[in-house]
Design a protein around this motif. Structure first.
Motif, PDB file in Angstrom:
ATOM      1  N   ASN A  42       0.834  -1.195   0.000  1.00  8.98           N
ATOM      2  CA  ASN A  42       0.000   0.000   0.000  1.00  8.98           C
ATOM      3  C   ASN A  42       0.872   1.250   0.000  1.00  8.98           C
ATOM      4  N   PHE A  43       1.906   1.251   0.838  1.00  6.00           N
ATOM      5  CA  PHE A  43       2.855   2.368   0.887  1.00  6.00           C
ATOM      6  C   PHE A  43       3.619   2.501  -0.427  1.00  6.00           C
ATOM      7  N   ALA A  44       4.130   1.376  -0.921  1.00  6.66           N
ATOM      8  CA  ALA A  44       4.988   1.411  -2.097  1.00  6.66           C
ATOM      9  C   ALA A  44       4.250   1.913  -3.340  1.00  6.66           C
ATOM     10  N   PHE A  45       2.995   1.517  -3.483  1.00 11.30           N
ATOM     11  CA  PHE A  45       2.215   1.924  -4.655  1.00 11.30           C
ATOM     12  C   PHE A  45       1.360   3.154  -4.391  1.00 11.30           C
ATOM     13  N   ALA A  46       1.395   3.674  -3.153  1.00 16.72           N
ATOM     14  CA  ALA A  46       0.595   4.840  -2.765  1.00 16.72           C
ATOM     15  C   ALA A  46      -0.876   4.622  -3.078  1.00 16.72           C
ATOM     16  N   GLY A  47      -1.324   3.392  -2.943  1.00 14.44           N
ATOM     17  CA  GLY A  47      -2.723   3.084  -3.215  1.00 14.44           C
ATOM     18  C   GLY A  47      -3.048   1.646  -2.889  1.00 14.44           C
ATOM     19  N   GLN A  48      -4.323   1.320  -2.984  1.00 17.99           N
ATOM     20  CA  GLN A  48      -4.801  -0.027  -2.684  1.00 17.99           C
ATOM     21  C   GLN A  48      -5.373  -0.674  -3.943  1.00 17.99           C
ATOM     22  N   PRO A  49      -5.160  -1.976  -4.125  1.00 18.48           N
ATOM     23  CA  PRO A  49      -4.617  -2.964  -3.185  1.00 18.48           C
ATOM     24  C   PRO A  49      -3.094  -3.063  -3.167  1.00 18.48           C
ATOM     25  N   GLY A  50      -2.407  -2.254  -3.936  1.00 18.06           N
ATOM     26  CA  GLY A  50      -0.945  -2.302  -3.922  1.00 18.06           C
ATOM     27  C   GLY A  50      -0.385  -3.404  -4.794  1.00 18.06           C
ATOM     28  N   LEU A 332       3.251  -1.407  15.168  1.00 19.45           N
ATOM     29  CA  LEU A 332       3.668  -0.011  15.085  1.00 19.45           C
ATOM     30  C   LEU A 332       5.063   0.120  14.474  1.00 19.45           C
ATOM     31  N   PHE A 333       5.944  -0.845  14.764  1.00 22.67           N
ATOM     32  CA  PHE A 333       7.282  -0.844  14.166  1.00 22.67           C
ATOM     33  C   PHE A 333       7.192  -0.936  12.650  1.00 22.67           C
ATOM     34  N   GLN A 334       6.250  -1.718  12.156  1.00 24.13           N
ATOM     35  CA  GLN A 334       6.075  -1.820  10.711  1.00 24.13           C
ATOM     36  C   GLN A 334       5.723  -0.472  10.101  1.00 24.13           C
ATOM     37  N   SER A 335       4.801   0.240  10.718  1.00 22.34           N
ATOM     38  CA  SER A 335       4.394   1.533  10.157  1.00 22.34           C
ATOM     39  C   SER A 335       5.542   2.535  10.158  1.00 22.34           C
ATOM     40  N   VAL A 336       6.343   2.513  11.218  1.00 24.50           N
ATOM     41  CA  VAL A 336       7.534   3.375  11.244  1.00 24.50           C
ATOM     42  C   VAL A 336       8.471   2.987  10.104  1.00 24.50           C
ATOM     43  N   SER A 337       8.642   1.701   9.883  1.00 24.80           N
ATOM     44  CA  SER A 337       9.537   1.221   8.831  1.00 24.80           C
ATOM     45  C   SER A 337       9.054   1.640   7.455  1.00 24.80           C
ATOM     46  N   TRP A 338       7.740   1.487   7.191  1.00 24.48           N
ATOM     47  CA  TRP A 338       7.248   1.890   5.859  1.00 24.48           C
ATOM     48  C   TRP A 338       7.466   3.387   5.652  1.00 24.48           C
ATOM     49  N   MET A 339       7.222   4.172   6.697  1.00 25.16           N
ATOM     50  CA  MET A 339       7.397   5.618   6.581  1.00 25.16           C
ATOM     51  C   MET A 339       8.858   5.969   6.276  1.00 25.16           C
ATOM     52  N   VAL A 340       9.782   5.332   6.965  1.00 26.21           N
ATOM     53  CA  VAL A 340      11.209   5.637   6.789  1.00 26.21           C
ATOM     54  C   VAL A 340      11.725   5.122   5.450  1.00 26.21           C
ATOM     55  N   LEU A 341      11.309   3.933   5.051  1.00 27.12           N
ATOM     56  CA  LEU A 341      11.892   3.279   3.879  1.00 27.12           C
ATOM     57  C   LEU A 341      11.201   3.614   2.565  1.00 27.12           C
ATOM     58  N   LEU A 342       9.898   3.863   2.598  1.00 23.82           N
ATOM     59  CA  LEU A 342       9.141   3.916   1.349  1.00 23.82           C
ATOM     60  C   LEU A 342       8.486   5.258   1.050  1.00 23.82           C
TER      61      LEU A 342
END
Length: 394
Positions: A42-50, A332-342
């Motif tokens: 979802n983060f990588a494609f900036a949309g759903q379903p990704g 929550l760690f996952q969401s931090v990771s997507w924000m930092v990485l993607l």
């Protein structure tokens, strides 16, 4: 000499490690991988379903697997486990001698704090938060469901039977739409999420404030999934899966059978192996969403059967279970990771094939979280989010 009777404890503290059942923790830890695969895409494609709209090579396989086994199929597992956990928490409080009023206060307070956690999570990191919705549903369940009798809770089974019939109706409509498909082929495209495409953090924050309320409202209906978890917890199915092998086998076969079959047509479209018009894609997408909730009981039952076969807890099982015990921190760690990485305004690691990047990042982040959780368990540390929540509640 006189003796003094001490008053019963108003409530007890959080669960200790020795009191935990393996199956719920293993399920939560393992299924965080599927949550990661869904949300990182979802983060990588900036949309759903990704998914890649025009997949090539191995991208076709990634789209197929994601749409068949992950999308709309991972979150129902956590909804069931949330309901299961509500009963476990209430039961532990009751067994310690806590009064019914004290038990209710603890549950209401915990779920109120979950709403607060969810609001912060959605505002600062990711609009697709489920914590706030869990908190709202948890309050409703505490007030209206938990203290009901077994006969009342059978209503949940009736609702699920009705939903299975509804899936059959939706499937018939999807098949008719597929047969009557005559227009130009319509690829599976991503519905954009502005907060994930924003080029600045402030811009993304403003967008999330608009997106989160609608998202939270759209998932409140999963109370029927949570209710199934409450029913299962009252039967203590996961505390002793060996005694419920037959039930678990049936639920795994039926639940996963429904969720795979209903996701298969959309997966074929997403992989570029099935070409239908826009109307048919809409009907098939609705079928995939409707059947996805059956992945919740299906996956839970499958892991229950797995635990029933475990005679010795191996290191991987212990490590994944450690993550399950710290699932809030892991989430929550996952969401931090997507924000930092993607995110476009941070490292923005979306290079080459976005599908490959999303999958590799999800797997890597999950492995790191497993290792981190296991290291915490060796030091008897609950996890940062769990520690904070327990301090606030107890």
């Amino acid at each position: 000499m006189t003796t003094q009777t001490l008053p019963a404890a108003d409530h007890r503290g959080p669960v200790t490690g020795k009191e935990r059942a393996l199956a719920p923790d293993l399920i939560r830890g393992a299924m965080l991988l599927l949550i990661g695969l869904a949300n990182s895409a979802n983060f990588a494609f900036a949309g759903q379903p990704g998914v890649e709209s025009a997949p090539h090579g191995f991208e076709r396989i990634l789209n197929f697997v994601k749409l068949t086994f992950v999308d709309a199929r991972a979150y129902p597992v956590f909804a069931i486990m949330f309901g299961y956990g509500l009963v476990q928490l209430a039961r532990r409080q009751q067994s310690s001698g806590a009064t019914p009023g004290a038990v209710r206060r603890i549950l209401l307070k915990r779920n109120a704090w979950l709403i607060a956690f969810g609001l912060l999570h959605a505002t600062l990191l990711y609009f697709g938060d489920f914590l706030g919705a869990y908190g709202i549903v948890g309050i409703i369940c505490t007030l209206f469901l938990l203290n009901r009798g077994d006969k009342f809770h059978r209503i949940a089974l009736g609702i699920w039977a009705f939903m299975a019939l509804e899936v059959v109706v939706v499937a018939v409509r999807a098949v008719l739409a597929l047969i009557n498909s005559s227009g130009p082929a319509y690829p599976l495209t991503n519905k954009p999420n502005p907060s994930l495409a924003a080029t600045s953090y402030f811009g993304s924050l403003v967008d999330r404030l608009h997106e989160y309320p609608l998202h939270a409202a759209s998932v409140l209906g999963f109370i029927v999934i949570v209710w199934l978890g409450i029913w299962a917890a009252r039967k203590q199915i996961l505390e002793n899966p060996s005694a419920h092998r037959k039930l678990l086998s049936w639920v795994a076969a039926v639940g996963l059978g429904i969720t795979v079959l209903t996701g298969l047509p959309l997966a074929l479209i997403g992989a570029g192996w099935l070409h239908v018009d826009e109307s048919a894609v809409g009907a098939i997408d609705y079928l995939a969403q409707a059947g996805g909730m059956f992945g919740g009981p299906g996956y839970v039952a499958l892991f229950g059967l797995l635990v029933a076969r475990i005679s010795k807890i191996s290191l991987p099982v212990r490590a994944i279970s450690a993550l399950g015990q710290r699932s809030l921190s892991g989430y929550l760690f996952q969401s931090v990771s997507w924000m930092v990485l993607l995110a476009p305004f941070t490292l923005d690691l979306r290079f080459g094939s976005t599908a490959y990047t999303a999958a590799l990042v999800a797997i890597g982040v999950w492995i790191i979280s497993v290792l981190g959780a296991y290291a915490m368990s060796k030091r008897s540390y609950r996890g940062p989010a769990e520690t904070l929540l327990r301090k606030l509640v107890y």
